[in-house]
Design an enzyme around this catalytic site. Structure first.
Site, PDB file in Angstrom:
ATOM      1  N   GLY A   8      11.185  -0.360 -11.981  1.00 58.69           N
ATOM      2  CA  GLY A   8      12.086  -0.514 -10.841  1.00 58.69           C
ATOM      3  C   GLY A   8      13.157  -1.546 -11.123  1.00 58.69           C
ATOM      4  O   GLY A   8      13.511  -2.356 -10.256  1.00 58.69           O
ATOM      5  N   SER A  10      16.389  -1.226 -11.789  1.00 62.20           N
ATOM      6  CA  SER A  10      17.801  -0.931 -11.529  1.00 62.20           C
ATOM      7  C   SER A  10      18.325  -1.512 -10.225  1.00 62.20           C
ATOM      8  O   SER A  10      19.535  -1.626 -10.044  1.00 62.20           O
ATOM      9  CB  SER A  10      18.029   0.587 -11.532  1.00 62.20           C
ATOM     10  OG  SER A  10      17.303   1.210 -10.486  1.00 62.20           O
ATOM     11  N   SER A 133       4.286  -6.924  -4.324  1.00 62.75           N
ATOM     12  CA  SER A 133       3.624  -6.410  -3.134  1.00 62.75           C
ATOM     13  C   SER A 133       4.522  -6.738  -1.945  1.00 62.75           C
ATOM     14  O   SER A 133       5.739  -6.521  -2.022  1.00 62.75           O
ATOM     15  CB  SER A 133       2.220  -7.022  -3.003  1.00 62.75           C
ATOM     16  OG  SER A 133       1.531  -6.478  -1.906  1.00 62.75           O
ATOM     17  N   TYR A 147       2.805   2.664   4.544  1.00 63.33           N
ATOM     18  CA  TYR A 147       3.339   1.612   3.679  1.00 63.33           C
ATOM     19  C   TYR A 147       2.314   0.490   3.555  1.00 63.33           C
ATOM     20  O   TYR A 147       1.983   0.049   2.450  1.00 63.33           O
ATOM     21  CB  TYR A 147       4.652   1.080   4.251  1.00 63.33           C
ATOM     22  CG  TYR A 147       5.260  -0.035   3.442  1.00 63.33           C
ATOM     23  CD1 TYR A 147       5.794   0.203   2.180  1.00 63.33           C
ATOM     24  CD2 TYR A 147       5.313  -1.334   3.941  1.00 63.33           C
ATOM     25  CE1 TYR A 147       6.362  -0.819   1.437  1.00 63.33           C
ATOM     26  CE2 TYR A 147       5.875  -2.363   3.205  1.00 63.33           C
ATOM     27  CZ  TYR A 147       6.397  -2.097   1.951  1.00 63.33           C
ATOM     28  OH  TYR A 147       6.952  -3.122   1.215  1.00 63.33           O
ATOM     29  N   SER A 150      -0.798   1.590   1.526  1.00 62.02           N
ATOM     30  CA  SER A 150      -0.590   1.638   0.078  1.00 62.02           C
ATOM     31  C   SER A 150      -0.550   0.242  -0.525  1.00 62.02           C
ATOM     32  O   SER A 150      -1.071   0.015  -1.628  1.00 62.02           O
ATOM     33  CB  SER A 150       0.695   2.402  -0.247  1.00 62.02           C
ATOM     34  OG  SER A 150       1.833   1.749   0.297  1.00 62.02           O
ATOM     35  N   LYS A 151       0.032  -0.713   0.180  1.00 64.79           N
ATOM     36  CA  LYS A 151       0.126  -2.070  -0.344  1.00 64.79           C
ATOM     37  C   LYS A 151      -1.213  -2.800  -0.250  1.00 64.79           C
ATOM     38  O   LYS A 151      -1.595  -3.533  -1.169  1.00 64.79           O
ATOM     39  CB  LYS A 151       1.217  -2.848   0.401  1.00 64.79           C
ATOM     40  CG  LYS A 151       2.636  -2.363   0.109  1.00 64.79           C
ATOM     41  CD  LYS A 151       3.004  -2.556  -1.355  1.00 64.79           C
ATOM     42  CE  LYS A 151       4.472  -2.279  -1.619  1.00 64.79           C
ATOM     43  NZ  LYS A 151       4.847  -2.534  -3.031  1.00 64.79           N
ATOM     44  N   THR A 182      17.994  -7.216  -0.017  1.00 68.61           N
ATOM     45  CA  THR A 182      18.132  -6.194  -1.052  1.00 68.61           C
ATOM     46  C   THR A 182      18.490  -4.879  -0.358  1.00 68.61           C
ATOM     47  O   THR A 182      18.686  -4.829   0.852  1.00 68.61           O
ATOM     48  CB  THR A 182      16.816  -6.009  -1.832  1.00 68.61           C
ATOM     49  OG1 THR A 182      15.820  -5.476  -0.946  1.00 68.61           O
ATOM     50  CG2 THR A 182      16.323  -7.334  -2.398  1.00 68.61           C
TER      51      THR A 182
END
Length: 279
Positions: A8, A10, A133, A147, A150-151, A182
């Site tokens: 990740g 980019s 995380s 979300y 999954s974390k 971000t």
């Protein structure tokens, strides 16, 4: 100088970490779903940055990229697992595909990345794994169930293997940022609305996202440059910090959540003891 593998790379925190490392003279194997987005970095740091396409949901391809990276760089000191994405919607609003993607990108992908790099880290006598995380691995909110799931899941995996890999000199750190400026909000997967949830907290979350125009983090307190610096610094900290809670919002939210859970556990002490066999 250290050599890093970054997924990740980019955008967001991954991009910031990559650029700071390269500016400091480190070497980086930078990966992204579309490595063409790293072309400007390649031009700026010729011979120092190694790039490759990497979709963390494609386990076979990921293993191949990991093998190439270790073979071509010779040694990788730090693996920064940063790829991830968020999904918004009530649990019943999310499609099966959206649920599968959240699990694949945020949990299964990072787990398989760890499995792919461990043989190389063991063989070279150690290394560091750093996983991006979120404070959402300690707290939860309506509208982001998958979300959070999954974390929380990937952190459970990492917690378990810390003791497995420590004898090989491998340290693991989980990074739990708060809200950082971000492009995270613009990349959200948003479920189709169910009118039944319009007047609920999920509906409020949806309206907030819509009113923000996708710029959810424009006024966030977290500075991506400072977050990246803290992550890079942690890689040379001994022993490896188990967690980095980054951002005043993250600290306050995580502390409140953990304190609340502890109070709930303590309130049930008598009930817990009552289910034992009599002494």
């Amino acid at each position: 100088m250290a050599q890093w593998l970054v997924t990740g790379a980019s955008t967001g925190i991954g991009r910031e970490v990559t650029e700071q490392l390269l500016a400091a003279g480190h070497r980086v194997a930078a990966t992204a779903r579309d490595a063409a987005r790293l072309e400007d970095v390649r031009r700026s740091y010729p011979g120092t940055v190694w790039t490759a396409d990497l979709d963390v949901t494609d386990t076979a391809a990921m293993r191949a990229v990991v093998t190439r990276a270790f073979q071509e760089l010779g040694r990788i000191d730090v693996v920064f697992s940063n790829a991830g994405r968020g999904a918004v919607g009530a649990a019943e609003e999310l499609t099966d595909e959206a649920i599968a993607e959240q699990v694949a990108v945020n949990m299964t992908g990072p787990i398989q990345l760890v499995r792919a790099v461990l043989p190389y880290l063991r063989a070279q006598g150690g290394g560091r794994i750093i996983q991006t995380s979120t404070m959402g691995a300690q707290i939860s909110s309506p509208g982001a169930a998958m979300y959070h799931a999954s974390k929380w899941g990937v952190e459970g995996f990492l917690e378990s293997i810390i003791g497995e890999v420590a004898p090989f000199g491998i340290g693991i750190t989980m990074v739990e940022p708060g809200s950082v400026r971000t492009g995270f909000g613009a990349a959200l997967s948003i479920a189709e609305a169910n009118p039944a949830y319009a007047a609920t907290p999920v509906g409020q979350v949806r309206r907030f996202i819509e009113e923000s125009g996708g710029n959810l983090t424009g006024a966030a307190p977290g500075d991506p440059a400072r977050v990246a610096t803290a992550i890079i610094t942690s890689a040379s900290t001994r022993p490896a910090p188990r967690r980095l809670v980054l951002g005043s919002d993250a600290y306050q939210a995580v502390r409140a959540a953990l304190s609340g859970r502890l109070r709930e556990v303590e309130a049930g002490s008598a009930l817990a003891a009552s289910t034992d066999f009599p002494a």
